[in-house]
Design an enzyme around this catalytic site. Structure first.
Site, PDB file in Angstrom:
ATOM      1  N   LYS A 283       0.825  -1.202   0.000  1.00  0.00           N
ATOM      2  CA  LYS A 283       0.000   0.000   0.000  1.00  0.00           C
ATOM      3  C   LYS A 283       0.868   1.264   0.000  1.00  0.00           C
ATOM      4  O   LYS A 283       2.085   1.188   0.188  1.00  0.00           O
ATOM      5  CB  LYS A 283      -0.943  -0.050   1.210  1.00  0.00           C
ATOM      6  CG  LYS A 283      -1.986  -1.195   1.145  1.00  0.00           C
ATOM      7  CD  LYS A 283      -2.844  -1.171   2.409  1.00  0.00           C
ATOM      8  CE  LYS A 283      -3.954  -2.209   2.395  1.00  0.00           C
ATOM      9  NZ  LYS A 283      -4.760  -2.122   3.643  1.00  0.00           N
TER      10      LYS A 283
ATOM     11  N   TYR B 173     -12.311  -2.948  -3.181  1.00  0.00           N
ATOM     12  CA  TYR B 173     -12.807  -2.963  -1.805  1.00  0.00           C
ATOM     13  C   TYR B 173     -14.338  -2.994  -1.726  1.00  0.00           C
ATOM     14  O   TYR B 173     -14.901  -2.697  -0.671  1.00  0.00           O
ATOM     15  CB  TYR B 173     -12.252  -1.768  -1.025  1.00  0.00           C
ATOM     16  CG  TYR B 173     -10.830  -1.999  -0.507  1.00  0.00           C
ATOM     17  CD1 TYR B 173     -10.534  -3.085   0.320  1.00  0.00           C
ATOM     18  CD2 TYR B 173      -9.795  -1.122  -0.822  1.00  0.00           C
ATOM     19  CE1 TYR B 173      -9.248  -3.303   0.799  1.00  0.00           C
ATOM     20  CE2 TYR B 173      -8.503  -1.330  -0.340  1.00  0.00           C
ATOM     21  CZ  TYR B 173      -8.237  -2.423   0.468  1.00  0.00           C
ATOM     22  OH  TYR B 173      -6.963  -2.635   0.951  1.00  0.00           O
TER      23      TYR B 173
ATOM     24  N   PHE C 168     -15.395   2.958   7.572  1.00  0.00           N
ATOM     25  CA  PHE C 168     -14.016   3.241   7.132  1.00  0.00           C
ATOM     26  C   PHE C 168     -13.849   3.195   5.620  1.00  0.00           C
ATOM     27  O   PHE C 168     -12.735   3.363   5.121  1.00  0.00           O
ATOM     28  CB  PHE C 168     -13.035   2.284   7.827  1.00  0.00           C
ATOM     29  CG  PHE C 168     -13.245   0.810   7.501  1.00  0.00           C
ATOM     30  CD1 PHE C 168     -12.693   0.233   6.362  1.00  0.00           C
ATOM     31  CD2 PHE C 168     -14.000   0.001   8.346  1.00  0.00           C
ATOM     32  CE1 PHE C 168     -12.867  -1.116   6.072  1.00  0.00           C
ATOM     33  CE2 PHE C 168     -14.198  -1.351   8.061  1.00  0.00           C
ATOM     34  CZ  PHE C 168     -13.625  -1.901   6.920  1.00  0.00           C
TER      35      PHE C 168
ATOM     36  N   ARG D  59      -1.573 -14.379   4.557  1.00  0.00           N
ATOM     37  CA  ARG D  59      -2.367 -13.681   5.581  1.00  0.00           C
ATOM     38  C   ARG D  59      -1.688 -13.796   6.960  1.00  0.00           C
ATOM     39  O   ARG D  59      -1.661 -12.845   7.724  1.00  0.00           O
ATOM     40  CB  ARG D  59      -3.798 -14.252   5.652  1.00  0.00           C
ATOM     41  CG  ARG D  59      -4.624 -14.063   4.384  1.00  0.00           C
ATOM     42  CD  ARG D  59      -5.253 -12.706   4.231  1.00  0.00           C
ATOM     43  NE  ARG D  59      -6.072 -12.303   5.336  1.00  0.00           N
ATOM     44  CZ  ARG D  59      -6.752 -11.148   5.373  1.00  0.00           C
ATOM     45  NH1 ARG D  59      -6.708 -10.316   4.323  1.00  0.00           N
ATOM     46  NH2 ARG D  59      -7.463 -10.831   6.403  1.00  0.00           N
TER      47      ARG D  59
ATOM     48  N   THR E  80      -5.220  -7.297  11.051  1.00  0.00           N
ATOM     49  CA  THR E  80      -5.535  -6.086  10.274  1.00  0.00           C
ATOM     50  C   THR E  80      -4.980  -4.825  10.925  1.00  0.00           C
ATOM     51  O   THR E  80      -4.376  -3.984  10.255  1.00  0.00           O
ATOM     52  CB  THR E  80      -7.067  -5.944  10.113  1.00  0.00           C
ATOM     53  OG1 THR E  80      -7.540  -7.090   9.410  1.00  0.00           O
ATOM     54  CG2 THR E  80      -7.430  -4.674   9.358  1.00  0.00           C
TER      55      THR E  80
ATOM     56  N   ARG F 203       2.866  -6.568   9.534  1.00  0.00           N
ATOM     57  CA  ARG F 203       2.190  -5.458  10.224  1.00  0.00           C
ATOM     58  C   ARG F 203       2.683  -5.333  11.662  1.00  0.00           C
ATOM     59  O   ARG F 203       2.848  -4.222  12.190  1.00  0.00           O
ATOM     60  CB  ARG F 203       0.675  -5.663  10.180  1.00  0.00           C
ATOM     61  CG  ARG F 203       0.089  -5.442   8.778  1.00  0.00           C
ATOM     62  CD  ARG F 203      -1.304  -6.019   8.681  1.00  0.00           C
ATOM     63  NE  ARG F 203      -2.025  -5.622   7.467  1.00  0.00           N
ATOM     64  CZ  ARG F 203      -3.182  -6.160   7.101  1.00  0.00           C
ATOM     65  NH1 ARG F 203      -3.740  -7.119   7.835  1.00  0.00           N
ATOM     66  NH2 ARG F 203      -3.790  -5.752   6.005  1.00  0.00           N
TER      67      ARG F 203
ATOM     68  N   ASN G 145      -1.720   0.122   7.222  1.00  0.00           N
ATOM     69  CA  ASN G 145      -1.177  -1.165   7.681  1.00  0.00           C
ATOM     70  C   ASN G 145      -0.383  -1.881   6.599  1.00  0.00           C
ATOM     71  O   ASN G 145      -0.242  -3.093   6.610  1.00  0.00           O
ATOM     72  CB  ASN G 145      -2.311  -2.039   8.230  1.00  0.00           C
ATOM     73  CG  ASN G 145      -3.394  -2.267   7.204  1.00  0.00           C
ATOM     74  OD1 ASN G 145      -3.272  -1.843   6.050  1.00  0.00           O
ATOM     75  ND2 ASN G 145      -4.447  -2.953   7.594  1.00  0.00           N
TER      76      ASN G 145
ATOM     77  N   HIS H  32      -2.027  -5.427   1.598  1.00  0.00           N
ATOM     78  CA  HIS H  32      -3.265  -6.170   1.365  1.00  0.00           C
ATOM     79  C   HIS H  32      -2.898  -7.555   0.860  1.00  0.00           C
ATOM     80  O   HIS H  32      -1.973  -7.707   0.066  1.00  0.00           O
ATOM     81  CB  HIS H  32      -4.126  -5.470   0.297  1.00  0.00           C
ATOM     82  CG  HIS H  32      -5.231  -6.351  -0.211  1.00  0.00           C
ATOM     83  ND1 HIS H  32      -6.440  -6.477   0.421  1.00  0.00           N
ATOM     84  CD2 HIS H  32      -5.280  -7.205  -1.269  1.00  0.00           C
ATOM     85  CE1 HIS H  32      -7.196  -7.356  -0.238  1.00  0.00           C
ATOM     86  NE2 HIS H  32      -6.519  -7.810  -1.268  1.00  0.00           N
TER      87      HIS H  32
ATOM     88  N   GLU I 153      -9.333 -10.359  -7.689  1.00  0.00           N
ATOM     89  CA  GLU I 153      -8.373  -9.266  -7.497  1.00  0.00           C
ATOM     90  C   GLU I 153      -7.213  -9.335  -8.499  1.00  0.00           C
ATOM     91  O   GLU I 153      -6.775  -8.299  -9.006  1.00  0.00           O
ATOM     92  CB  GLU I 153      -7.849  -9.291  -6.062  1.00  0.00           C
ATOM     93  CG  GLU I 153      -8.930  -8.951  -5.035  1.00  0.00           C
ATOM     94  CD  GLU I 153      -8.540  -9.229  -3.593  1.00  0.00           C
ATOM     95  OE1 GLU I 153      -9.385  -9.029  -2.703  1.00  0.00           O
ATOM     96  OE2 GLU I 153      -7.391  -9.639  -3.344  1.00  0.00           O
TER      97      GLU I 153
END
Ligand code: CDP
Ligand code: MG
Length: 156
Positions: free
Chosen positions: A9, A49, A57, A85, A91, A102, A112, A115, A126
């Protein structure tokens, strides 16, 4: 073998953490099928998203995602979705365990860093959103038989 979509990100780019994060996935044994820098458009961010549309959010998340360039990657590996993950951590940066991406590099609950797809269906969707067919490469890694035990005919 599974494929998964990673987004490093805007904060990962700005904080010069790309190399460290990409190295974790390479060192773990994943194969990079495609990788590029791009600035995500608002319409693409909304599509990506969409499952979060309507949440409180959502709008800040769209602003964050589109605010500066990102790096997108398609990775391949056995159980790649679940393993990635785990490597990402929880998250919220404030809650993520040390040792995770993270947990080691993020304290914010929004900024964070990364993704990762959360299911085979979302990974397929995606990867399709971010990569054209010709931007994804199928190639052999010479050490694959040392990343997995393939001697029995299975991938162990
Ligand atoms: O990214 P992950 O799948 O772990 O979390 P998510 O629940 O799918 O949320 C997507 C993203 O929205 C998160 O990674 C955060 O950047 C952001 N978010 C937020 O800004 N505020 C929240 N309360 C929850 C998520
Ligand atoms: Mg998610």
């Amino acid at each position: 073998m599974e494929k998964t979509l990673i987004i490093l990100k805007p904060d990962a780019v700005q904080r010069r953490l790309l190399g460290k994060i990409i190295a974790r996935f390479e060192e773990k044994g994943f194969q990079i099928l495609g990788m590029k820098m791009t600035q995500i458009s608002e319409s693409l961010a909304r599509k990506h998203y969409a499952p979060h549309e309507g949440k409180d959010f959502f709008e800040p998340l769209i602003r964050y995602t589109t605010s500066a360039p990102v790096v997108v990657m398609a990775l391949k590996g056995k159980n790649a979705i679940e393993i990635v993950r785990k490597m990402m951590g929880a998250t919220f940066g404030s809650k993520a365990e040390p040792g995770t991406i993270r947990g080691d590099y993020a304290v914010s609950n929004r900024f964070n860093l990364i993704h990762g797809s959360d299911s085979p269906a979302s990974a397929e969707k995606e990867i399709g959103i971010f990569f054209k067919k010709e931007e994804l490469f199928e190639y052999n890694l010479t050490d694959i038989q040392w990343v997995y035990d393939m001697s029995t005919g299975d991938i162990i």
